[in-house]
Write a protein that holds these residues in place. Structure first.
Motif, PDB file in Angstrom:
ATOM      1  N   LEU A 242     114.343  22.170 -59.545  1.00  0.00           N
ATOM      2  CA  LEU A 242     113.267  21.633 -60.373  1.00  0.00           C
ATOM      3  C   LEU A 242     113.779  21.285 -61.768  1.00  0.00           C
ATOM      4  N   VAL A 243     114.528  22.194 -62.364  1.00  0.00           N
ATOM      5  CA  VAL A 243     115.055  21.947 -63.715  1.00  0.00           C
ATOM      6  C   VAL A 243     115.987  20.735 -63.711  1.00  0.00           C
ATOM      7  N   HIS A 244     116.806  20.628 -62.674  1.00  0.00           N
ATOM      8  CA  HIS A 244     117.770  19.527 -62.580  1.00  0.00           C
ATOM      9  C   HIS A 244     117.065  18.180 -62.533  1.00  0.00           C
ATOM     10  N   ILE A 245     116.036  18.039 -61.711  1.00  0.00           N
ATOM     11  CA  ILE A 245     115.364  16.752 -61.603  1.00  0.00           C
ATOM     12  C   ILE A 245     114.525  16.453 -62.839  1.00  0.00           C
ATOM     13  N   LEU A 246     113.951  17.469 -63.477  1.00  0.00           N
ATOM     14  CA  LEU A 246     113.177  17.220 -64.694  1.00  0.00           C
ATOM     15  C   LEU A 246     114.076  16.720 -65.823  1.00  0.00           C
ATOM     16  N   ILE A 247     115.291  17.270 -65.905  1.00  0.00           N
ATOM     17  CA  ILE A 247     116.235  16.757 -66.897  1.00  0.00           C
ATOM     18  C   ILE A 247     116.628  15.325 -66.543  1.00  0.00           C
ATOM     19  N   GLY A 248     116.823  15.062 -65.254  1.00  0.00           N
ATOM     20  CA  GLY A 248     117.151  13.711 -64.814  1.00  0.00           C
ATOM     21  C   GLY A 248     116.052  12.716 -65.167  1.00  0.00           C
ATOM     22  N   CYS A 249     114.805  13.130 -64.997  1.00  0.00           N
ATOM     23  CA  CYS A 249     113.675  12.262 -65.341  1.00  0.00           C
ATOM     24  C   CYS A 249     113.634  12.006 -66.848  1.00  0.00           C
ATOM     25  N   PHE A 250     113.891  13.053 -67.621  1.00  0.00           N
ATOM     26  CA  PHE A 250     113.923  12.885 -69.065  1.00  0.00           C
ATOM     27  C   PHE A 250     115.061  11.957 -69.480  1.00  0.00           C
ATOM     28  N   ASN A 251     116.180  12.001 -68.746  1.00  0.00           N
ATOM     29  CA  ASN A 251     117.286  11.092 -69.031  1.00  0.00           C
ATOM     30  C   ASN A 251     116.856   9.637 -68.845  1.00  0.00           C
TER      31      ASN A 251
ATOM     32  N   SER B  93     110.273  -2.591 -70.553  1.00  0.00           N
ATOM     33  CA  SER B  93     108.831  -2.683 -70.741  1.00  0.00           C
ATOM     34  C   SER B  93     108.227  -1.291 -70.843  1.00  0.00           C
ATOM     35  N   LEU B  94     106.999  -1.230 -71.298  1.00  0.00           N
ATOM     36  CA  LEU B  94     106.293   0.048 -71.364  1.00  0.00           C
ATOM     37  C   LEU B  94     106.139   0.644 -69.970  1.00  0.00           C
ATOM     38  N   ALA B  95     105.873  -0.218 -68.980  1.00  0.00           N
ATOM     39  CA  ALA B  95     105.717   0.263 -67.605  1.00  0.00           C
ATOM     40  C   ALA B  95     107.013   0.893 -67.106  1.00  0.00           C
ATOM     41  N   GLN B  96     108.148   0.278 -67.403  1.00  0.00           N
ATOM     42  CA  GLN B  96     109.433   0.824 -66.972  1.00  0.00           C
ATOM     43  C   GLN B  96     109.726   2.150 -67.657  1.00  0.00           C
ATOM     44  N   LEU B  97     109.371   2.250 -68.920  1.00  0.00           N
ATOM     45  CA  LEU B  97     109.581   3.483 -69.676  1.00  0.00           C
ATOM     46  C   LEU B  97     108.816   4.640 -69.043  1.00  0.00           C
ATOM     47  N   VAL B  98     107.606   4.367 -68.557  1.00  0.00           N
ATOM     48  CA  VAL B  98     106.749   5.409 -67.986  1.00  0.00           C
ATOM     49  C   VAL B  98     107.047   5.650 -66.512  1.00  0.00           C
ATOM     50  N   LEU B  99     107.231   4.566 -65.755  1.00  0.00           N
ATOM     51  CA  LEU B  99     107.316   4.689 -64.301  1.00  0.00           C
ATOM     52  C   LEU B  99     108.704   5.090 -63.793  1.00  0.00           C
ATOM     53  N   SER B 100     109.754   4.743 -64.524  1.00  0.00           N
ATOM     54  CA  SER B 100     111.100   5.090 -64.067  1.00  0.00           C
ATOM     55  C   SER B 100     111.277   6.599 -63.868  1.00  0.00           C
ATOM     56  N   PRO B 101     110.876   7.437 -64.836  1.00  0.00           N
ATOM     57  CA  PRO B 101     110.980   8.891 -64.608  1.00  0.00           C
ATOM     58  C   PRO B 101     110.095   9.373 -63.459  1.00  0.00           C
ATOM     59  N   LEU B 102     108.910   8.774 -63.339  1.00  0.00           N
ATOM     60  CA  LEU B 102     107.991   9.189 -62.276  1.00  0.00           C
ATOM     61  C   LEU B 102     108.561   8.883 -60.899  1.00  0.00           C
TER      62      LEU B 102
END
Length: 252
Positions: free
Chosen positions: A225-234, A196-205
């Motif tokens: 910081l870089v490690h978790i930001l890449i993880g969120c983008f994943n 869902s759109l919510a999952q697409l947005v909220l999962s990284p957050l």
């Protein structure tokens, strides 16, 4: 007498990382290397270290690792990757445990080296990894990526870190994560999963809040910081690719 142990790993073009890995495994009763077609010096390095080398065309991470443990001489197997090393403390913990195993599978903390330092907080640590087990009671899943050990009984915990020294720069790390998120999206699609759109947005957050704030990833400085930001983008990439797959298959 201590239980016999087979150290098992899969390789492809791992000549640069393999010597240190094999050196850390000398306490095992045998070392099994299953290679899927290296064209560098991986095989020579493995033979020089006294490992038993077996060729197997690539089956995907889970099935390749499961094939590898079936080639071992002993039921107790330690499965690590070519860019990992067994620390001295972990080696002692494994040896003591195998003197009288209380469980059929054991997990260990994995410390990941990223941007020049071993991460000790957040998503990068302890990164619990189940790698020591009796193959009569556990096996690798069939997952093509992010494979896991499926076990029957309770799991024990070892002390000492499994050291992950990938030696990757950020560009190569991005390339690998891009491949992994594609495979993850394909797996989810095959299982009929939707996003869902919510999952697409909220999962990284939620991933950022959990690992950077609650798991104190901020204590690892810029690398954390870089490690978790890449993880969120994943997380975002995986679900974006899943949405794309569904849309492409809806087209006439």
């Amino acid at each position: 007498m201590s239980t016999k142990l087979s150290a098992v790993l899969i390789t492809q073009n791992a000549a640069e990382q393999l010597p240190a890995c094999l050196q850390s495994l000398h306490f095992a009763d045998e070392i099994i290397v299953v290679d899927s077609g290296s064209n560098d010096h991986t095989l020579a390095v493995a033979h020089k270290a006294g490992a038993k080398v077996i060729h197997q065309e690539w089956l995907g991470f889970g099935r390749q690792k499961q094939f590898a443990i079936t080639q071992a001489s002993y039921d107790w197997v330690l499965c690590i990757d070519s860019d990992e090393r067994v620390s001295d403390e972990l080696k002692s913990s494994i040896q003591q445990t195998l003197n009288n195993p209380k469980h059929t599978a054991y997990r260990m903390p994995r410390s990941n080296r990223f941007m020049g330092r071993f991460l000790k907080h957040g998503e990068g640590y302890p990164d619990w990894s189940l790698r020591l087990f009796n193959r009569r009671h556990a096996k690798w899943s069939d997952d093509a990526v992010h494979e896991k050990v499926i076990h029957e009984d309770s799991v024990g915990t070892l002390t000492g870190d499994l050291l992950h020294e990938s030696g990757e720069d950020i560009a190569r790390y991005f390339d690998k994560q891009n491949r992994y998120t594609t495979l993850q999206a394909q797996q989810l699609f095959k299982r009929g999963k939707q996003c869902s759109l919510a999952q697409l947005v909220l999962s990284p957050l939620f991933r950022f809040i959990r690992f950077y704030l609650f798991k104190r990833g901020f204590m690892d400085g810029v690398p954390g910081l870089v490690h978790i930001l890449i993880g969120c983008f994943n997380s975002f990439s995986k679900y974006a690719k899943l949405i794309e797959l569904h849309r492409l298959h809806k087209q006439p």
